[in-house]
Design an enzyme around this catalytic site. Structure first.
Site, PDB file in Angstrom:
ATOM      1  N   ASP A 223       0.871  -1.163   0.000  1.00  0.00           N
ATOM      2  CA  ASP A 223       0.000   0.000   0.000  1.00  0.00           C
ATOM      3  C   ASP A 223       0.918   1.226   0.000  1.00  0.00           C
ATOM      4  O   ASP A 223       2.119   1.115   0.270  1.00  0.00           O
ATOM      5  CB  ASP A 223      -0.873  -0.043   1.258  1.00  0.00           C
ATOM      6  CG  ASP A 223      -1.683   1.218   1.444  1.00  0.00           C
ATOM      7  OD1 ASP A 223      -2.367   1.627   0.488  1.00  0.00           O
ATOM      8  OD2 ASP A 223      -1.623   1.802   2.544  1.00  0.00           O
TER       9      ASP A 223
ATOM     10  N   ASP B 195      -0.204   5.149   0.896  1.00  0.00           N
ATOM     11  CA  ASP B 195      -0.450   6.154   1.924  1.00  0.00           C
ATOM     12  C   ASP B 195      -0.309   5.548   3.320  1.00  0.00           C
ATOM     13  O   ASP B 195      -0.919   4.515   3.628  1.00  0.00           O
ATOM     14  CB  ASP B 195      -1.843   6.744   1.780  1.00  0.00           C
ATOM     15  CG  ASP B 195      -1.978   7.603   0.532  1.00  0.00           C
ATOM     16  OD1 ASP B 195      -1.147   7.452  -0.388  1.00  0.00           O
ATOM     17  OD2 ASP B 195      -2.911   8.419   0.469  1.00  0.00           O
TER      18      ASP B 195
ATOM     19  N   GLU C  77      -1.075  10.759   4.048  1.00  0.00           N
ATOM     20  CA  GLU C  77      -2.293  10.409   3.328  1.00  0.00           C
ATOM     21  C   GLU C  77      -2.488  11.490   2.277  1.00  0.00           C
ATOM     22  O   GLU C  77      -2.803  12.648   2.585  1.00  0.00           O
ATOM     23  CB  GLU C  77      -3.501  10.359   4.267  1.00  0.00           C
ATOM     24  CG  GLU C  77      -3.506   9.188   5.224  1.00  0.00           C
ATOM     25  CD  GLU C  77      -3.878   7.867   4.560  1.00  0.00           C
ATOM     26  OE1 GLU C  77      -4.526   7.895   3.491  1.00  0.00           O
ATOM     27  OE2 GLU C  77      -3.519   6.813   5.114  1.00  0.00           O
TER      28      GLU C  77
ATOM     29  N   ARG D  31     -14.911  12.110  -0.546  1.00  0.00           N
ATOM     30  CA  ARG D  31     -13.743  12.956  -0.293  1.00  0.00           C
ATOM     31  C   ARG D  31     -13.290  13.676  -1.559  1.00  0.00           C
ATOM     32  O   ARG D  31     -12.972  14.867  -1.527  1.00  0.00           O
ATOM     33  CB  ARG D  31     -12.607  12.108   0.279  1.00  0.00           C
ATOM     34  CG  ARG D  31     -12.814  11.700   1.736  1.00  0.00           C
ATOM     35  CD  ARG D  31     -11.735  10.750   2.213  1.00  0.00           C
ATOM     36  NE  ARG D  31     -11.890   9.435   1.624  1.00  0.00           N
ATOM     37  CZ  ARG D  31     -10.947   8.495   1.630  1.00  0.00           C
ATOM     38  NH1 ARG D  31      -9.765   8.738   2.174  1.00  0.00           N
ATOM     39  NH2 ARG D  31     -11.173   7.311   1.100  1.00  0.00           N
TER      40      ARG D  31
ATOM     41  N   SER E 219      -2.581   1.231  -4.602  1.00  0.00           N
ATOM     42  CA  SER E 219      -2.978   2.313  -3.712  1.00  0.00           C
ATOM     43  C   SER E 219      -4.361   2.877  -4.003  1.00  0.00           C
ATOM     44  O   SER E 219      -4.762   3.001  -5.155  1.00  0.00           O
ATOM     45  CB  SER E 219      -1.952   3.451  -3.826  1.00  0.00           C
ATOM     46  OG  SER E 219      -2.355   4.577  -3.090  1.00  0.00           O
ATOM     47  N   GLY E 220      -5.049   3.234  -2.922  1.00  0.00           N
ATOM     48  CA  GLY E 220      -6.286   3.985  -3.057  1.00  0.00           C
ATOM     49  C   GLY E 220      -6.007   5.463  -3.233  1.00  0.00           C
ATOM     50  O   GLY E 220      -6.935   6.265  -3.319  1.00  0.00           O
TER      51      GLY E 220
ATOM     52  N   LYS F 186      -7.695  -4.105  -5.084  1.00  0.00           N
ATOM     53  CA  LYS F 186      -6.358  -4.407  -4.549  1.00  0.00           C
ATOM     54  C   LYS F 186      -6.108  -5.914  -4.527  1.00  0.00           C
ATOM     55  O   LYS F 186      -5.041  -6.385  -4.934  1.00  0.00           O
ATOM     56  CB  LYS F 186      -6.215  -3.837  -3.135  1.00  0.00           C
ATOM     57  CG  LYS F 186      -5.983  -2.333  -3.077  1.00  0.00           C
ATOM     58  CD  LYS F 186      -5.573  -1.906  -1.678  1.00  0.00           C
ATOM     59  CE  LYS F 186      -5.098  -0.478  -1.660  1.00  0.00           C
ATOM     60  NZ  LYS F 186      -4.510  -0.075  -0.379  1.00  0.00           N
TER      61      LYS F 186
ATOM     62  N   ASP G  96      -1.747  -0.865   5.756  1.00  0.00           N
ATOM     63  CA  ASP G  96      -2.076  -0.312   7.078  1.00  0.00           C
ATOM     64  C   ASP G  96      -3.571  -0.211   7.344  1.00  0.00           C
ATOM     65  O   ASP G  96      -3.968   0.026   8.485  1.00  0.00           O
ATOM     66  CB  ASP G  96      -1.466   1.086   7.229  1.00  0.00           C
ATOM     67  CG  ASP G  96      -2.228   2.135   6.427  1.00  0.00           C
ATOM     68  OD1 ASP G  96      -2.760   3.083   7.040  1.00  0.00           O
ATOM     69  OD2 ASP G  96      -2.304   2.010   5.198  1.00  0.00           O
TER      70      ASP G  96
ATOM     71  N   ASN H   6      -8.808  -1.613   3.942  1.00  0.00           N
ATOM     72  CA  ASN H   6      -8.899  -1.851   2.499  1.00  0.00           C
ATOM     73  C   ASN H   6      -7.765  -2.720   1.968  1.00  0.00           C
ATOM     74  O   ASN H   6      -7.762  -3.101   0.794  1.00  0.00           O
ATOM     75  CB  ASN H   6      -8.957  -0.528   1.730  1.00  0.00           C
ATOM     76  CG  ASN H   6      -7.724   0.334   1.919  1.00  0.00           C
ATOM     77  OD1 ASN H   6      -7.088   0.326   2.972  1.00  0.00           O
ATOM     78  ND2 ASN H   6      -7.372   1.100   0.913  1.00  0.00           N
TER      79      ASN H   6
END
Length: 228
Positions: free
Chosen positions: A17, A19, A26, A62, A105-106, A150, A173, A176
């Site tokens: 991941d 962030d 983030e 967001r 990554s998101g 993912k 972390d 997700n």
């Protein structure tokens, strides 16, 4: 520096991941700060990473708050990114041993990809922000990298590389990351939310990715001992 950080390690695939894992920040929270919405967006991010909100829906919520920001904000945010301690050493150890390193990554590709490229990482899977006339529209473009994506990307990388599951490592972390953490031969929760810690094979609570190298070394020692 750990001795294992410069040694070749038997990892065929490392997926991380980004962030709060590969990097300290983030990214979406940094972008939101430029709109004066840092605290509001950070609160949503915190709940999403804890598994309290649907990730895709929370991402859309967001990103919508970023509408109207100039595209140049992405350059400003990129300059704020810092690698997590030990990130370069972990990546180098896997690459020196002939392994593949990928980031899933998101977060957002325009910010992540240039940072990854400095470490020789070209496999970056992340979201894209839609831009019109030099301005963020408040929408994403293309495939959304949510928890299921993912896990699917991790599985696709394993299949494409013909890797043995036991030779794969995933590090994350947030909630997700659960799918790819469970799919890996070694799934590591890195300074993680409780939901991910419960799903992982191992947990690192010190903010240093060289600790992942230590876990890999311990696992290999255990295997060697079991085989004798």
């Amino acid at each position: 520096m750990n001795e294992t950080s410069t040694a070749q390690i038997p990892v065929q695939l490392l997926v991380m991941d980004v962030d709060s894992t590969f990097i300290n920040e983030e990214v979406i929270d940094l972008i939101a700060a430029h709109a004066g919405l840092g605290d509001q967006v950070a609160a949503i991010t915190e709940r999403a990473m804890a598994g309290q909100l649907d990730f895709a829906a929370s991402l859309a919520e967001r990103v919508a708050l970023l509408a109207g920001l100039p595209e140049t904000v992405l350059d400003d945010v990129r300059s704020q990114i810092t690698l997590t301690p030990g990130a370069a050493e972990l990546v180098a150890a896997v690459q020196t041993g002939g392994g593949q390193v990928a980031l899933v990554s998101g977060g957002f590709a325009p910010i992540i990809a240039p940072v990854a490229a400095r470490l020789g990482i070209t496999d970056v899977f992340a979201n894209h922000l839609e831009v019109e006339n030099g301005t963020l529209t408040g929408r994403t473009a293309g495939r959304v990298i949510d928890p299921s994506a993912k896990a699917e990307i991790f599985a696709d990388l394993v299949t494409a590389g013909g890797y043995a599951r036991e030779a794969t490592v995933a590090v994350g972390d947030g909630a997700n990351d659960i799918g790819m953490i469970r799919a890996a031969g070694l799934g590591v929760a890195f300074c993680a939310k409780p939901a991910l810690v419960e799903a992982a094979d191992a947990s690192v609570t010190t903010r240093d990715l060289r600790k992942v190298l230590d876990l890999i070394a311990v696992r290999e020692d255990a295997r060697s001992t079991a085989g004798t």
